[in-house]
Design a protein around this motif. Structure first.
Motif, PDB file in Angstrom:
ATOM      1  N   ALA A  58       0.844  -1.196   0.000  1.00 11.21           N
ATOM      2  CA  ALA A  58       0.000   0.000   0.000  1.00 11.21           C
ATOM      3  C   ALA A  58       0.880   1.248   0.000  1.00 11.21           C
ATOM      4  N   SER A  59       0.287   2.356  -0.362  1.00 14.15           N
ATOM      5  CA  SER A  59       1.000   3.633  -0.329  1.00 14.15           C
ATOM      6  C   SER A  59       1.490   3.927   1.087  1.00 14.15           C
ATOM      7  N   VAL A  60       2.657   4.534   1.200  1.00 10.07           N
ATOM      8  CA  VAL A  60       3.177   4.913   2.526  1.00 10.07           C
ATOM      9  C   VAL A  60       2.306   5.988   3.160  1.00 10.07           C
ATOM     10  N   PHE A  61       1.463   6.620   2.356  1.00  7.19           N
ATOM     11  CA  PHE A  61       0.583   7.679   2.856  1.00  7.19           C
ATOM     12  C   PHE A  61      -0.837   7.174   3.119  1.00  7.19           C
ATOM     13  N   ASN A  62      -1.076   5.871   2.969  1.00  3.95           N
ATOM     14  CA  ASN A  62      -2.443   5.359   2.926  1.00  3.95           C
ATOM     15  C   ASN A  62      -3.232   5.571   4.216  1.00  3.95           C
ATOM     16  N   ALA A  63      -2.551   5.599   5.361  1.00  2.00           N
ATOM     17  CA  ALA A  63      -3.263   5.797   6.626  1.00  2.00           C
ATOM     18  C   ALA A  63      -4.014   7.122   6.641  1.00  2.00           C
ATOM     19  N   PHE A  64      -3.526   8.096   5.865  1.00  4.39           N
ATOM     20  CA  PHE A  64      -4.176   9.402   5.810  1.00  4.39           C
ATOM     21  C   PHE A  64      -4.974   9.596   4.520  1.00  4.39           C
ATOM     22  N   SER A  65      -4.485   9.062   3.414  1.00  8.30           N
ATOM     23  CA  SER A  65      -5.144   9.300   2.125  1.00  8.30           C
ATOM     24  C   SER A  65      -6.284   8.320   1.845  1.00  8.30           C
ATOM     25  N   HIS A  66      -6.247   7.123   2.476  1.00 14.67           N
ATOM     26  CA  HIS A  66      -7.252   6.073   2.266  1.00 14.67           C
ATOM     27  C   HIS A  66      -7.396   5.725   0.786  1.00 14.67           C
ATOM     28  N   GLU A  67      -6.324   5.835   0.021  1.00 12.03           N
ATOM     29  CA  GLU A  67      -6.415   5.594  -1.417  1.00 12.03           C
ATOM     30  C   GLU A  67      -6.853   4.168  -1.748  1.00 12.03           C
ATOM     31  N   LYS A  68      -6.299   3.194  -1.033  1.00  6.82           N
ATOM     32  CA  LYS A  68      -6.658   1.807  -1.333  1.00  6.82           C
ATOM     33  C   LYS A  68      -8.126   1.556  -1.028  1.00  6.82           C
ATOM     34  N   GLU A  69      -8.590   2.055   0.125  1.00  8.80           N
ATOM     35  CA  GLU A  69      -9.979   1.852   0.515  1.00  8.80           C
ATOM     36  C   GLU A  69     -10.934   2.568  -0.441  1.00  8.80           C
ATOM     37  N   GLN A  70     -10.542   3.770  -0.895  1.00  9.01           N
ATOM     38  CA  GLN A  70     -11.367   4.488  -1.863  1.00  9.01           C
ATOM     39  C   GLN A  70     -11.467   3.707  -3.172  1.00  9.01           C
ATOM     40  N   ALA A  71     -10.340   3.180  -3.626  1.00  5.83           N
ATOM     41  CA  ALA A  71     -10.340   2.417  -4.875  1.00  5.83           C
ATOM     42  C   ALA A  71     -11.246   1.203  -4.763  1.00  5.83           C
ATOM     43  N   ILE A  72     -11.168   0.505  -3.640  1.00  2.52           N
ATOM     44  CA  ILE A  72     -12.016  -0.674  -3.430  1.00  2.52           C
ATOM     45  C   ILE A  72     -13.488  -0.272  -3.432  1.00  2.52           C
ATOM     46  N   ALA A  73     -13.798   0.829  -2.767  1.00  2.00           N
ATOM     47  CA  ALA A  73     -15.186   1.292  -2.707  1.00  2.00           C
ATOM     48  C   ALA A  73     -15.741   1.549  -4.101  1.00  2.00           C
ATOM     49  N   TRP A  74     -14.986   2.236  -4.943  1.00  2.97           N
ATOM     50  CA  TRP A  74     -15.469   2.551  -6.282  1.00  2.97           C
ATOM     51  C   TRP A  74     -15.535   1.310  -7.159  1.00  2.97           C
ATOM     52  N   MET A  75     -14.612   0.363  -6.974  1.00  2.33           N
ATOM     53  CA  MET A  75     -14.696  -0.877  -7.738  1.00  2.33           C
ATOM     54  C   MET A  75     -15.894  -1.706  -7.294  1.00  2.33           C
ATOM     55  N   ARG A  76     -16.213  -1.682  -6.000  1.00  3.31           N
ATOM     56  CA  ARG A  76     -17.422  -2.377  -5.539  1.00  3.31           C
ATOM     57  C   ARG A  76     -18.669  -1.807  -6.228  1.00  3.31           C
ATOM     58  N   LEU A  77     -18.728  -0.481  -6.311  1.00  4.78           N
ATOM     59  CA  LEU A  77     -19.869   0.140  -6.967  1.00  4.78           C
ATOM     60  C   LEU A  77     -19.926  -0.250  -8.441  1.00  4.78           C
ATOM     61  N   ALA A  78     -18.766  -0.294  -9.087  1.00  7.78           N
ATOM     62  CA  ALA A  78     -18.726  -0.702 -10.501  1.00  7.78           C
ATOM     63  C   ALA A  78     -19.246  -2.124 -10.675  1.00  7.78           C
ATOM     64  N   VAL A  79     -18.834  -3.034  -9.787  1.00  5.95           N
ATOM     65  CA  VAL A  79     -19.301  -4.421  -9.856  1.00  5.95           C
ATOM     66  C   VAL A  79     -20.794  -4.496  -9.558  1.00  5.95           C
ATOM     67  N   ALA A  80     -21.240  -3.748  -8.547  1.00  6.91           N
ATOM     68  CA  ALA A  80     -22.661  -3.763  -8.187  1.00  6.91           C
ATOM     69  C   ALA A  80     -23.531  -3.325  -9.361  1.00  6.91           C
TER      70      ALA A  80
END
Length: 405
Positions: A58-80
Motif C-alpha cells: 500500500a501507499s506509505v501515505f495510505n493511513a491518511f489518504s485512504h487511497e486503497k480503501e477508496q479504490a475498493i469502494a469505487w470498484m465495488r460500486l462498478a461491480v454492483a
C-alpha cells in the motif's frame, strides 16, 4: 443464469478455463480492466491509482489518504452496477472477490494448481526460467493474499470456505475444470431467486453509501439490508458518538436509505486510530532532509495536524519514492549528500509537475532562492520554521492542487 466469479493463481491456466466456460454458456466476460475503467469513470480517479489497490504494497501515505480503501469502494460500486444490469456474466481475477458473498446466485470458483505444475505452465507457455517464474508467482500470490485479506478478512486466499468450487486445474484438467463449472450452474443453490436479487440491491446500496462516505474522507465497513445501513467502525476513535452522528448525517441523505445503525467491530479496541481524511490539508507529504532527528520530529508534528507524511534522508531515495508512490507535496532541504535539493527539484518538476515543492533550508542563499522559484518551487522557507507558518504553506499548496484537479 447465475453469475460466475473466478479467482485464480498465476500460471494455473485460468484464462483457458474461463474462455471455455464463456463459449459454453454465452456469458459476458467482465475483466479487472473493465471494472477499473468503470470505477475510474464513476470516481474521476485515474485508472492506475485504482488498479494500484490490487498490489499488496500500500501507499506509505495510505493511513491518511485512504487511497486503497477508496479504490475498493469505487470498484465495488462498478461491480454492483454490473450485477444489477444482468446475471449472465463471468467476473474473473481480483474483481471476483468484490461482490457480497451473501448474493446467492453467484457461483464462486477458485482455480489453483500445485507449484510444480504452475512452474511447468510458465516455462511451456511463456518460456520463463524456473527462478524467474517462481519470483513472479510469489509476488502474485502475495498480492492476492493481501487482496483477500482486505476484502474477506482471511489470510488464506485459497481457503475452501470462500468458494463453492475449488478446482486443482493441473490434476483435474482444463476441459474437465470448465465442464465442472458449467455443470454447477444447474445446481439449485446458485439459481436466481427473489432473495438473491434483493441481495444485489442491498449490495448496490451499500456500495453507493461507501463511495459517498469515501468522498467525505471516511473509511468504515458498510452493509445494507432492505434499506437499513449498518456502519461498522473498526478503528479506535476517542469521540465515538460524535463520529457516529457525523456518519449518520452523511448516510441518511443517500437515496434509498431508510435507517442507519452504527456499531464497533472486532478491530475497534486495537491500537489503530480512526483517521478521517482532511481535504483542507495534503494527505501525502514527502519530507526530504538528511538531518534525521529534525525531519522525524517534523513528520510527527505534521501527523498530529492530520497530514500524512513519509520521510527519506537523501535525494536519490526521494526520487525513487516519487516514482513508486507520487506524493502531493514535497518539503525539500537543499544541502544533502549525493543529489542535492536543487537537482531533486529540477527533476521532480520536469517529470512530475503537479507535485508542489516547498524548499525548507538552513543554508540557502538569495541566489538559491531565485533558482528554486524559477524551477517551480511553491515556496522557499528557512530553518527554523514556525510550524504554523509551514502548516499554512502546506494548506496553500493543497488548495492549488485541489484547484488544479
Amino acid at each position: 443464469m447465475s453469475v460466475i466469479t473466478v479467482f485464480n493463481g498465476l500460471f494455473c491456466e485460468a484464462g483457458v478455463v474461463v474462455k471455455r466456460v464463456v463459449d459454453a454458456t454465452d456469458c459476458r466476460l467482465v475483466t479487472d480492466q473493465e471494472i477499473v475503467a468503470d470505477a475510474s469513470k464513476l470516481s474521476g480517479l485515474a485508472e492506475d491509482r485504482i488498479a494500484r489497490a490490487f498490489q499488496a504494497k500500500a501507499s506509505v501515505f495510505n493511513a491518511f489518504s485512504h487511497e486503497k480503501e477508496q479504490a475498493i469502494a469505487w470498484m465495488r460500486l462498478a461491480v454492483a452496477k454490473r450485477l444489477i444490469d444482468g446475471e449472465n456474466i463471468i467476473i474473473p481475477g481480483f474483481a471476483s472477490q468484490l461482490p457480497d458473498p451473501e448474493i446467492g446466485h453467484i457461483l464462486k470458483v477458485c482455480l489453483i494448481s500445485d507449484m510444480k505444475a504452475r512452474l511447468g505452465v510458465a516455462e511451456r507457455e511463456e518460456g520463463f526460467a524456473e527462478k524467474h517464474a517462481m519470483k513472479l508467482i510469489r509476488k502474485d500470490d502475495e498480492d492476492r493474499a493481501a487482496w483477500v485479506k482486505a476484502l474477506r478478512g482471511t489470510d488464506d486466499p485459497w481457503a475452501g470456505t470462500l468458494y463453492d468450487l475449488v478446482l486443482p486445474v493441473a490434476a483435474t484438467g482444463v476441459e474437465r475444470s470448465a465442464d465442472l463449472i458449467v455443470e454447477q450452474l444447474s445446481n439449485a443453490v446458485v439459481k436466481v431467486t427473489d432473495r438473491s436479487r434483493a441481495a444485489v440491491k442491498d449490495f448496490l446500496l451499500a456500495a453507493r453509501v461507501e463511495t459517498v462516505l469515501a468522498r467525505e474522507g471516511h473509511n468504515v465497513l458498510v452493509s445494507a439490508s432492505k434499506g437499513t445501513i449498518t456502519l461498522t467502525i473498526n478503528k479506535h476513535v476517542l469521540l465515538l458518538e460524535k463520529l457516529e452522528r457525523e456518519l449518520k448525517g452523511i448516510v441518511s441523505d443517500v437515496e434509498g436509505v431508510l435507517a442507519v445503525e452504527c456499531q464497533v467491530g472486532k478491530g475497534f479496541h486495537q491500537t489503530d486510530i480512526y483517521r478521517k481524511m482532511d481535504f483542507e490539508v495534503p494527505s501525502k507529504v514527502l519530507l526530504v532532509d538528511d538531518e534525521r532527528e529534525f525531519v522525524q520530529t517534523l513528520s510527527e508534528r505534521l501527523m498530529m495536524r492530520d497530514m500524512g507524511s513519509a520521510v527519506v534522508y537523501d535525494g536519490e531515495s526521494a526520487l525513487n519514492l516519487v516514482q513508486e508512490d507520487e506524493p502531493e507535496v514535497m518539503i525539500l532541504d537543499l544541502k544533502m549528500p549525493g543529489i542535492d535539493g536543487i537537482e531533486v527539484l529540477r527533476r521532480v518538476k520536469r517529470e512530475h509537475p503537479d507535485i508542489e515543492v516547498i524548499i525548507l533550508t538552513g543554508h540557502g542563499s538569495e541566489d538559491d532562492r531565485k533558482v528554486c522559484m524559477e524551477l517551480g518551487a511553491f515556496a522557499y522557507l528557512h530553518k527554523p520554521v514556525n510550524i504554523d507558518v509551514l502548516s499554512e504553506t502546506l494548506k496553500a499548496a493543497n488548495e492549488k492542487i485541489r484547484a488544479g484537479k
